[in-house]
Design a protein around this motif. Structure first.
Motif, PDB file in Angstrom:
ATOM      1  N   VAL A  77       0.833  -1.205   0.000  1.00 47.37           N
ATOM      2  CA  VAL A  77       0.000   0.000   0.000  1.00 47.37           C
ATOM      3  C   VAL A  77       0.868   1.256   0.000  1.00 47.37           C
ATOM      4  CG1 VAL A  77      -1.640   1.356   1.379  1.00 47.37           C
ATOM      5  CG2 VAL A  77      -1.992  -1.109   1.098  1.00 47.37           C
ATOM      6  N   GLY A  78       1.916   1.266   0.828  1.00 48.78           N
ATOM      7  CA  GLY A  78       2.792   2.431   0.929  1.00 48.78           C
ATOM      8  C   GLY A  78       3.603   2.662  -0.330  1.00 48.78           C
ATOM      9  N   THR A  79       4.127   1.595  -0.927  1.00 52.54           N
ATOM     10  CA  THR A  79       4.957   1.740  -2.123  1.00 52.54           C
ATOM     11  C   THR A  79       4.153   2.302  -3.288  1.00 52.54           C
ATOM     12  OG1 THR A  79       6.385  -0.102  -1.437  1.00 52.54           O
ATOM     13  CG2 THR A  79       6.439   0.526  -3.757  1.00 52.54           C
ATOM     14  N   VAL A  80       2.912   1.848  -3.444  1.00 51.95           N
ATOM     15  CA  VAL A  80       2.052   2.364  -4.515  1.00 51.95           C
ATOM     16  C   VAL A  80       1.864   3.872  -4.353  1.00 51.95           C
ATOM     17  CG1 VAL A  80      -0.291   2.362  -5.454  1.00 51.95           C
ATOM     18  CG2 VAL A  80       0.836   0.195  -4.915  1.00 51.95           C
ATOM     19  N   MET A  81       1.602   4.315  -3.122  1.00 51.38           N
ATOM     20  CA  MET A  81       1.410   5.741  -2.888  1.00 51.38           C
ATOM     21  C   MET A  81       2.712   6.511  -3.095  1.00 51.38           C
ATOM     22  SD  MET A  81      -0.685   7.630   0.157  1.00 51.38           S
ATOM     23  CE  MET A  81       0.539   7.485   1.455  1.00 51.38           C
ATOM     24  N   GLU A  82       3.837   5.928  -2.697  1.00 47.95           N
ATOM     25  CA  GLU A  82       5.127   6.583  -2.882  1.00 47.95           C
ATOM     26  C   GLU A  82       5.411   6.834  -4.359  1.00 47.95           C
ATOM     27  OE1 GLU A  82       7.905   7.501  -0.858  1.00 47.95           O
ATOM     28  OE2 GLU A  82       6.422   7.546   0.732  1.00 47.95           O
ATOM     29  N   ILE A  83       5.146   5.841  -5.191  1.00 45.36           N
ATOM     30  CA  ILE A  83       5.392   5.981  -6.633  1.00 45.36           C
ATOM     31  C   ILE A  83       4.578   7.139  -7.198  1.00 45.36           C
ATOM     32  CG2 ILE A  83       5.059   4.865  -8.876  1.00 45.36           C
ATOM     33  CD1 ILE A  83       5.700   2.189  -7.465  1.00 45.36           C
ATOM     34  N   PHE A  84       3.317   7.221  -6.802  1.00 45.50           N
ATOM     35  CA  PHE A  84       2.443   8.285  -7.290  1.00 45.50           C
ATOM     36  C   PHE A  84       2.885   9.649  -6.771  1.00 45.50           C
ATOM     37  CE2 PHE A  84      -1.229  11.067  -6.887  1.00 45.50           C
ATOM     38  CZ  PHE A  84      -1.808  10.976  -8.149  1.00 45.50           C
ATOM     39  N   LYS A  85       3.163   9.728  -5.473  1.00 42.46           N
ATOM     40  CA  LYS A  85       3.480  11.021  -4.862  1.00 42.46           C
ATOM     41  C   LYS A  85       4.802  11.589  -5.378  1.00 42.46           C
ATOM     42  CE  LYS A  85       0.094  11.874  -1.953  1.00 42.46           C
ATOM     43  NZ  LYS A  85      -0.704  13.123  -2.005  1.00 42.46           N
ATOM     44  N   THR A  86       5.800  10.754  -5.528  1.00 45.76           N
ATOM     45  CA  THR A  86       7.084  11.252  -6.027  1.00 45.76           C
ATOM     46  C   THR A  86       6.971  11.681  -7.485  1.00 45.76           C
ATOM     47  OG1 THR A  86       7.740   8.955  -6.481  1.00 45.76           O
ATOM     48  CG2 THR A  86       8.508   9.931  -4.420  1.00 45.76           C
ATOM     49  N   ALA A  87       6.122  11.001  -8.250  1.00 46.57           N
ATOM     50  CA  ALA A  87       5.918  11.381  -9.648  1.00 46.57           C
ATOM     51  C   ALA A  87       5.255  12.751  -9.755  1.00 46.57           C
ATOM     52  CB  ALA A  87       5.064  10.330 -10.354  1.00 46.57           C
TER      53      ALA A  87
ATOM     54  N   TRP B 235      14.457  11.017   2.678  1.00 49.08           N
ATOM     55  CA  TRP B 235      13.751  11.673   1.577  1.00 49.08           C
ATOM     56  C   TRP B 235      13.729  13.167   1.875  1.00 49.08           C
ATOM     57  CZ3 TRP B 235      11.162   9.142   5.475  1.00 49.08           C
ATOM     58  CH2 TRP B 235      10.177   9.866   6.153  1.00 49.08           C
ATOM     59  N   ALA B 236      13.210  13.972   0.964  1.00 46.61           N
ATOM     60  CA  ALA B 236      13.192  15.420   1.162  1.00 46.61           C
ATOM     61  C   ALA B 236      11.952  16.021   0.522  1.00 46.61           C
ATOM     62  CB  ALA B 236      14.441  16.063   0.557  1.00 46.61           C
ATOM     63  N   TYR B 237      11.325  16.931   1.253  1.00 46.71           N
ATOM     64  CA  TYR B 237      10.225  17.711   0.695  1.00 46.71           C
ATOM     65  C   TYR B 237      10.816  18.853  -0.131  1.00 46.71           C
ATOM     66  CZ  TYR B 237       7.035  15.160   3.750  1.00 46.71           C
ATOM     67  OH  TYR B 237       6.315  14.172   4.350  1.00 46.71           O
ATOM     68  N   PRO B 238      10.014  19.468  -1.012  1.00 51.11           N
ATOM     69  CA  PRO B 238      10.555  20.531  -1.888  1.00 51.11           C
ATOM     70  C   PRO B 238      11.306  21.634  -1.142  1.00 51.11           C
ATOM     71  CG  PRO B 238       8.365  19.907  -2.634  1.00 51.11           C
ATOM     72  CD  PRO B 238       8.613  19.148  -1.352  1.00 51.11           C
ATOM     73  N   ASN B 239      10.845  21.983   0.076  1.00 55.01           N
ATOM     74  CA  ASN B 239      11.515  23.068   0.816  1.00 55.01           C
ATOM     75  C   ASN B 239      12.741  22.568   1.581  1.00 55.01           C
ATOM     76  OD1 ASN B 239      10.017  21.565   2.668  1.00 55.01           O
ATOM     77  ND2 ASN B 239       9.639  23.326   3.999  1.00 55.01           N
ATOM     78  N   GLN B 240      13.078  21.289   1.414  1.00 54.46           N
ATOM     79  CA  GLN B 240      14.237  20.736   2.124  1.00 54.46           C
ATOM     80  C   GLN B 240      15.368  20.337   1.185  1.00 54.46           C
ATOM     81  OE1 GLN B 240      12.166  17.437   4.044  1.00 54.46           O
ATOM     82  NE2 GLN B 240      12.210  18.489   6.020  1.00 54.46           N
ATOM     83  N   THR B 241      15.193  20.536  -0.101  1.00 56.10           N
ATOM     84  CA  THR B 241      16.179  20.051  -1.062  1.00 56.10           C
ATOM     85  C   THR B 241      17.514  20.788  -0.995  1.00 56.10           C
ATOM     86  OG1 THR B 241      15.156  21.493  -2.730  1.00 56.10           O
ATOM     87  CG2 THR B 241      14.462  19.180  -2.701  1.00 56.10           C
ATOM     88  N   LYS B 242      17.486  22.074  -0.652  1.00 54.93           N
ATOM     89  CA  LYS B 242      18.727  22.854  -0.571  1.00 54.93           C
ATOM     90  C   LYS B 242      19.308  22.849   0.841  1.00 54.93           C
ATOM     91  CE  LYS B 242      17.711  25.909  -4.471  1.00 54.93           C
ATOM     92  NZ  LYS B 242      17.547  27.312  -4.929  1.00 54.93           N
ATOM     93  N   ILE B 243      18.442  23.048   1.819  1.00 59.09           N
ATOM     94  CA  ILE B 243      18.869  23.012   3.220  1.00 59.09           C
ATOM     95  C   ILE B 243      17.730  22.437   4.053  1.00 59.09           C
ATOM     96  CG2 ILE B 243      18.089  25.385   3.623  1.00 59.09           C
ATOM     97  CD1 ILE B 243      20.407  25.651   5.642  1.00 59.09           C
ATOM     98  N   TRP B 244      18.089  21.587   5.014  1.00 62.50           N
ATOM     99  CA  TRP B 244      17.039  20.931   5.795  1.00 62.50           C
ATOM    100  C   TRP B 244      16.359  21.924   6.716  1.00 62.50           C
ATOM    101  CZ3 TRP B 244      16.030  20.252  11.015  1.00 62.50           C
ATOM    102  CH2 TRP B 244      14.992  19.356  11.314  1.00 62.50           C
ATOM    103  N   GLN B 245      15.059  21.796   6.817  1.00 59.89           N
ATOM    104  CA  GLN B 245      14.272  22.509   7.813  1.00 59.89           C
ATOM    105  C   GLN B 245      13.171  21.576   8.293  1.00 59.89           C
ATOM    106  OE1 GLN B 245      11.829  25.738   5.940  1.00 59.89           O
ATOM    107  NE2 GLN B 245      13.099  25.277   4.153  1.00 59.89           N
TER     108      GLN B 245
END
Length: 282
Positions: free
Chosen positions: A101-111, A237-247
């Protein structure tokens, strides 16, 4: 014949202990509660510890990528827990369901750019490392364990059919809100309405304690949010606002984790079946 983990016998011994005095009994029950919770978190705790450890200590020139190493170690942990009877086959089956269940959602969300996995690796499905499914599995493993370890029972539990429908709508909304209206606030309202009178009864030592089920789910979601901050800090993993510096992860994610917790809870309820309390303490 039901297969018990090694913890079962340890738990029986601890539960039969009778502290002398009111304060001693309260302290022992508090410590036992923490011990049981720690045991329920065993799979997730080991995985999170591994993510953090490899972030600081993983060699740069090793042939296997860190993400691939995490996949191999997650599988090794799972096999070891079963072989050493630290986990039952039934719990392993639940973990497998959550992994899918988690992997299916991960594939969709990262896409759709919800988050990214910034490191390289070969053991991936469409840029999603296979260890990500184990993180969802850890949530399912925890719920299945606490349900059994604390002998959880429920008062004023809603219709099972309704709970299944809500869980299905939540899972669908995780996908469809990218294209249509996000109905999560409506789903929050429905969950609060049908569970407002529902209490979970749990036994730490001998007496049953109780708390509102909604509060219990919220507290677990908060705990997962803290763990998510550790995992993103360690580059899992990283959210869009964490790609350059972690917050820190936005507190808004707490709502998403609450909904995910609800799905996890309902999936476990299919196997465990919610039972009413033997004695009402109301």
């Amino acid at each position: 014949m039901m297969m018990h983990s090694r913890f079962y016998q340890i738990r029986l011994v601890l539960e039969e202990y009778s502290p002398s005095g009111k304060w001693q009994s309260w302290i022992f029950e508090f410590l036992l509660f923490g011990f049981k919770q720690a045991w329920a978190c065993l799979f997730g705790g080991l995985l999170l510890g591994l993510i953090l450890l490899t972030y600081f200590l993983y060699p740069e020139n090793i042939p296997i990528a860190r993400y691939d190493f995490l996949v191999v170690m997650a599988v090794a942990i799972q096999i070891s827990l079963i072989l050493f009877r630290l986990e039952t086959i039934a719990e392993a089956r639940i973990i497998l369901i959550f992994h899918i269940v988690g992997t299916v959602m991960e594939i969709f969300k990262t896409a759709h750019g919800s988050w990214v996995y910034p490191e390289n690796g070969y053991l991936k499905i469409m840029n999603v490392p296979l260890f990500s499914g184990f993180m969802y599995a850890a949530v399912g493993s925890y719920i299945a364990r606490i349900w059994r370890i604390f002998n959880m029972r429920f008062s004023h539990y809603p219709s099972m059919a309704i709970t299944y429908i809500i869980a299905m709508l939540i899972y669908i909304n995780f996908f469809t809100h990218h294209y249509f209206y996000d109905v999560r606030y409506f789903l929050f309202a429905v969950i609060i309405f049908i569970y407002l009178k529902c209490f979970v009864y749990f036994k730490v030592l001998r007496e049953y304690r109780k708390m509102p089920l909604l509060l219990g789910l919220l507290l677990v979601a908060l705990f997962i949010w803290f763990a998510e901050n550790i995992a993103t800090f360690a580059g899992a993993w990283a959210y869009p606002n964490q790609t350059k510096i972690w917050q820190m992860v936005s507190i808004d994610k707490l709502g998403a984790w609450f909904l995910l917790m609800y799905i996890s809870f309902i999936l476990v309820s299919i196997i465990q079946k919610p039972s009413p309390p033997q004695i009402y303490a109301e």
